[in-house]
Every structure is written in structure tokens, then in C-alpha cells.
Design an enzyme around this catalytic site. Structure first.
Site, PDB file in Angstrom:
ATOM      1  N   PRO A   1       4.187   5.170 -11.132  1.00  0.00           N
ATOM      2  CA  PRO A   1       4.548   3.756 -11.304  1.00  0.00           C
ATOM      3  C   PRO A   1       4.308   2.940 -10.034  1.00  0.00           C
ATOM      4  CG  PRO A   1       6.515   5.070 -10.929  1.00  0.00           C
ATOM      5  CD  PRO A   1       5.357   6.026 -10.947  1.00  0.00           C
ATOM      6  N   GLY A   2       3.818   1.736 -10.189  1.00  0.00           N
ATOM      7  CA  GLY A   2       3.664   0.816  -9.062  1.00  0.00           C
ATOM      8  C   GLY A   2       4.538  -0.400  -9.292  1.00  0.00           C
TER       9      GLY A   2
ATOM     10  N   CYS B   1      -8.189 -25.362  -2.799  1.00  0.00           N
ATOM     11  CA  CYS B   1      -9.259 -26.165  -3.384  1.00  0.00           C
ATOM     12  C   CYS B   1      -9.904 -25.456  -4.564  1.00  0.00           C
ATOM     13  CB  CYS B   1     -10.290 -26.491  -2.315  1.00  0.00           C
ATOM     14  SG  CYS B   1      -9.511 -27.241  -0.897  1.00  0.00           S
TER      15      CYS B   1
ATOM     16  N   TYR C   1      -4.459 -13.476 -13.669  1.00  0.00           N
ATOM     17  CA  TYR C   1      -4.134 -12.855 -14.964  1.00  0.00           C
ATOM     18  C   TYR C   1      -3.435 -13.794 -15.935  1.00  0.00           C
ATOM     19  CZ  TYR C   1      -4.345  -8.732 -11.865  1.00  0.00           C
ATOM     20  OH  TYR C   1      -4.698  -7.784 -10.956  1.00  0.00           O
TER      21      TYR C   1
HETATM   22  C1  LIG Z   1      -2.520   0.734 -10.251  1.00  0.00           C
HETATM   23  C2  LIG Z   1      -2.359   2.130 -10.668  1.00  0.00           C
HETATM   24  C3  LIG Z   1      -1.094   2.613 -11.010  1.00  0.00           C
HETATM   25  C4  LIG Z   1       0.136   1.748 -11.054  1.00  0.00           C
HETATM   26  O1  LIG Z   1       0.100   0.840 -12.101  1.00  0.00           O
HETATM   27  P1  LIG Z   1       1.411  -0.018 -12.422  1.00  0.00           P
HETATM   28  O2  LIG Z   1       1.037  -0.820 -13.586  1.00  0.00           O
HETATM   29  O3  LIG Z   1       1.661  -0.851 -11.216  1.00  0.00           O
HETATM   30  O4  LIG Z   1       2.505   0.930 -12.692  1.00  0.00           O
HETATM   31  C5  LIG Z   1      -0.988   3.942 -11.321  1.00  0.00           C
HETATM   32  N1  LIG Z   1      -2.051   4.767 -11.305  1.00  0.00           N
HETATM   33  C6  LIG Z   1      -3.278   4.342 -10.987  1.00  0.00           C
HETATM   34  C7  LIG Z   1      -4.396   5.284 -10.974  1.00  0.00           C
HETATM   35  C8  LIG Z   1      -3.474   3.005 -10.665  1.00  0.00           C
HETATM   36  O5  LIG Z   1      -4.696   2.583 -10.367  1.00  0.00           O
END
Ligand SMILES: *Cc1c(COP(=O)(O)O)cnc(C)c1O
Length: 423
Positions: A278-279, A351, A320
Site C-alpha cells: 500500500p502507498g 500559467c 487525474y
Molecule cells: C504505486 C504502486 C503501489 C502503491 O499504490 P497505491 O495505490 O498508492 O496503494 C504499489 N505497488 C506498485 C508496484 C506501485 O507501482
């Protein structure tokens, strides 16, 4: 100072005690506008949510650090027991600077050079490659070593076309029909496939994620000696909290994930490690961008609030069409009559016509108001730039005890030109 009358929306920061008693106005006086503000409590809680998403024992959370690479946040993630998922040499450097050990880092690589592969290999970091040609390149430079592979199981989904990373229409992963070629290359270079992964896209609420898990597990059965299966990231967060949007149902996800994990473990006959990446879920909700309204105007039918938060500071709405909740903080009390809400577009100072923060919101905005763009901790600062030669803002952290800490200095105007060579 007080926030605008609540009207029909939820006051998100108050609910979260986000500012822990600090006044946004004072933060801006101290660190300048615009400003990234993070809350440590929330960040730690999100790390814990993910660590506890299943009770499956052999389980690891790799924080996808591209969401937010601030070293202080990375160190906290490590303290919380997370590992790191990186996407470049630069992120390897950041992860290692924050204390992650090579075996706590996995490099999910997309179209990298042999040189960048070597950079990771020399540090002892495992690479997951995502094409047959990259597997060949890897084999040539790292004969006899361990490798992972990113598959494209045909499942993809996300909040916007640009963040769908699985399925036919994307550049990511190796399709399962190439498994025979994969096996040949592994044999040819004596490589050991220790793990497989995929990542179907971002901002998924559950069903599609589980569909993806099923597909990836089908692929996993075709390899005998795997040590781990990495199910990817993409867990959704509620970007519409002001209108009552609810968070991801972790309980439902937990039951489904655990049943698939345990079933696989039984039939594969091995206590295999499962990972997730997760990110956004980890970093989004702990971060806010504070900005200032510099002008109000009407062009034709449309009213605009012009702020200092351009897309060089915060790119998600422009990139997005992303929705972010907005809060407004005003110093003086205004009479009810002056506080009439009307449709307004909140824009930045750059701009480009596409430079906006929020479209067609019902708000009451005035010059000198401070605005907060909520849920900006993930893909906020990490996607910022110097476009129009604007310095990137500072980042501050509100610690668990409420104290304030500068965790990245604001760039200076000199910083922006310092690498240029005037012949
Ligand atoms: C960006 C990415 C994530 C994280 O995605 P989220 O939507 O932020 O959870 C996980 N794995 C890979 C390979 C990614 O490129």
C-alpha cells in the site's frame, strides 16, 4: 480565528483533531504558504491498519514509498514494522537513508537499465522484473541469483485511466501466456524465482482486489519454489469525507484475504509469505496542503478563487481530475449575509488553464482566507515540481505529543537555478 459555519459538510480536521491545537494561520506565518502539514498519529494508525489487515502469520507490508518519501515518515513506517517497496534508485537511496535494510526493500522495476539493476543488485536488494526482455537483461548480469517477477493477471482497476496498472491496456507486468518463456530464461541463467507480484491499480475498494488475488494465485501454482506472493497495493481511501464517505471495510477484506491465503498455504504445501504494497492508504490521510487565497474574480459566468497552490505544489486535481475536500479558515468573523455559498472554482497561480484545485464547489471564499486541501499526503509532495520556477514548499510534522517539527525545508529561489549552467 474560526472556521466557517459548518453548513451541511463534516468538519474533517476537527473530527480528527488534525492540528492538535495549532492554528493553520500560525503554521503559515511560521513556515510560509503553501505548506504541507502531516499528522504523525494518523500516519502511524494507517501503518497499523495495514499491518493488521490479516492475522496470517507470515505476512509483510511493503510501504510503496513513492506515495511520500519524506525521510521522517519513512523512519516512522520502519518503526511501525513496515518494509519498503521502491520504484527507482532514488527511492532505494531514500529507503536506505531512513534505515531500511536491503532485505527490507523490494525494487518493483519497470523498464530500467542494466545499470540501474546493478545498482540494486550490488546493494543486495531483490528486484522484481516486469517483462521478458528485462528478465533476459537481469539473467545476463546476475546469473545464479534470486529474482521476482511482476505478472499482469489481466485484472486492472483504479480511480482514473492513468492509474490502472493491470489488464490489456497497460504497460505493466508479464501476461501469464509467457510462463513457458519465463521458465526457459530462468533455467538458462540459473535464476531462482523467489516471488511473484502484481499491482492492479490504485484506489480499489475490495472486489476487484480480490478478483486480482484469485488470478495471481492461479499463476503462483505454476511455480514450485516460491517464497513469497506479493498481492500489490491500491487500497482506497475516502476522498469525500465532508460528504460522509466511509473508509475501506477492512473487516470484510480481512476475512476474504485470510481465506485465500490459508487455502493457498494448504494446497501449495508451504507456509509461504504474503505481502501487500500500500502507498496511498498509508500516506494520504495524514497530510494536508495549506494555501492562501490571493484573489477572487468572475470571468463570464464562473467565479474563481485564485490561490498559491498551483499544480507544481499539488498535481492530483490537474493530473487525474481528483476530488479533494477543501476546508476554509478565516480570521475575522463575518455576518451570515456575507457568508453565502456560491459555485466557485479554486485554482492555482500557474500559467496553464488546467491548473486547478477544485471545480464547481459550493463555498464562500474571500481574499486572505487560508484553505486546506485534505488527504494530500500521498502523491502530493512526491509529485511536486518547480514548474514556473516556484520553490517547493516546506513540510512540517505534528508529532504525537502535539509538538511541531520541520521535516523538509522550503526550497529557495536560488535552489531552482543552481544546477543550470549559463555558458
Ligand atoms: C504505486 C504502486 C503501489 C502503491 O499504490 P497505491 O495505490 O498508492 O496503494 C504499489 N505497488 C506498485 C508496484 C506501485 O507501482
Amino acid at each position: 480565528m474560526k472556521a466557517l459555519p459548518k453548513g451541511e459538510t463534516i468538519n474533517v480536521t476537527e473530527n480528527l483533531n488534525f492540528y492538535a491545537g495549532h492554528e493553520p494561520k500560525n503554521l503559515i506565518e511560521k513556515y510560509e504558504s503553501p505548506l504541507y502539514v502531516y499528522n504523525e498519529n494518523i500516519f502511524r494508525q494507517k501503518c497499523k491498519d495495514m499491518k493488521n489487515i490479516v492475522s496470517y502469520e507470515n505476512f509483510q507490508v511493503n510501504y510503496a514509498i513513492k506515495a511520500n518519501t519524506n525521510l521522517t515518515l519513512l523512519s516512522i513506517a520502519r518503526e511501525e514494522g513496515l518494509c519498503a517497496d521502491v520504484s527507482s534508485s532514488g527511492e532505494i537511496v531514500a529507503a536506505m537513508a531512513a534505515g531500511f535494510l536491503p532485505n527490507e526493500i523490494i525494487f518493483i522495476a519497470n523498464n530500467i537499465s542494466a545499470k540501474e539493476m546493478l545498482f540494486a543488485i550490488e546493494k543486495g536488494i531483490l528486484i522484481s522484473v516486469d517483462s521478458i526482455s528485462q528478465l533476459e537483461t537481469y539473467g545476463k548480469i546476475a546469473k545464479g541469483s534470486n529474482v521476482a517477477i511482476r505478472f499482469n493477471s489481466g485484472i486492472g482497476g483504479g480511480h482514473h485511466e492513468k492509474v490502472i496498472t493491470g489488464g490489456d491496456g497497460t504497460k505493466f507486468g508479464i501476461m501469464p501466456e509467457y510462463i513457458p518463456q519465463i521458465k526457459e530464461i530462468l533455467k538458462k541463467y540459473n535464476l531462482k524465482l523467489v516471488g511473484i507480484n502484481h499491482h492492479i491499480g490504485s484506489q480499489n475498494w475490495g472486489d476487484l482486489y480480490i478478483d486480482g488475488v484469485k488470478e495471481l494465485l492461479n499463476i503462483a501454482y505454476q511455480f514450485k519454489d516460491l517464497e513469497f506472493i506479493d498481492l500489490g497495493g491500491g487500497f482506497a481511501i475516502p476522498y469525500n469525507k465532508q460528504n460522509g464517505e466511509k473508509p475501506l471495510n477492512l473487516e470484510v477484506l480481512k476475512q476474504l484475504l485470510e481465506s485465500y491465503m490459508n487455502e493457498f498455504k494448504e494446497s501449495y504445501g508451504k507456509n509461504i509469505k504474503f505481502m501487500i504494497e500500500p502507498g496511498r492508504y498509508i500516506a494520504a490521510e495524514c497530510g494536508i496542503v495549506l494555501g492562501t487565497v490571493n484573489s477572487i474574480k468572475t470571468n463570464g459566468e464562473i467565479k474563481y478563487a485564485g490561490t498559491d497552490v498551483g499544480f507544481s505544489v499539488f498535481a492530483r486535481p490537474t493530473l487525474y481530475d481528483a476530488h479533494h475536500d477543501i476546508e476554509i479558515y478565516r480570521q475575522s468573523n463575518n455576518s451570515e449575509a456575507e457568508n453565502i455559498k456560491e459555485e466557485i472554482n479554486i485554482v492555482g497561480n500557474q500559467c496553464e488553464s488546467g491548473d486547478y484545485i477544485a471545480k464547481e464547489r459550493y463555498l464562500n471564499l474571500k481574499e486572505e482566507d487560508i484553505i486546506a486541501i485534505l488527504d494530500a499526503g500521498a502523491y502530493g509532495y512526491s509529485m511536486s515540481s518547480n514548474y514556473n520556477h516556484r520553490p517547493r514548499p516546506a513540510e512540517v510534522l505534528i508529532r504525537e505529543d502535539g509538538s511541531l517539527e520541520l521535516i523538509r525545508k522550503r526550497e529557495s529561489l536560488e535552489d531552482i537555478i543552481k544546477n543550470m549552467i549559463d555558458l
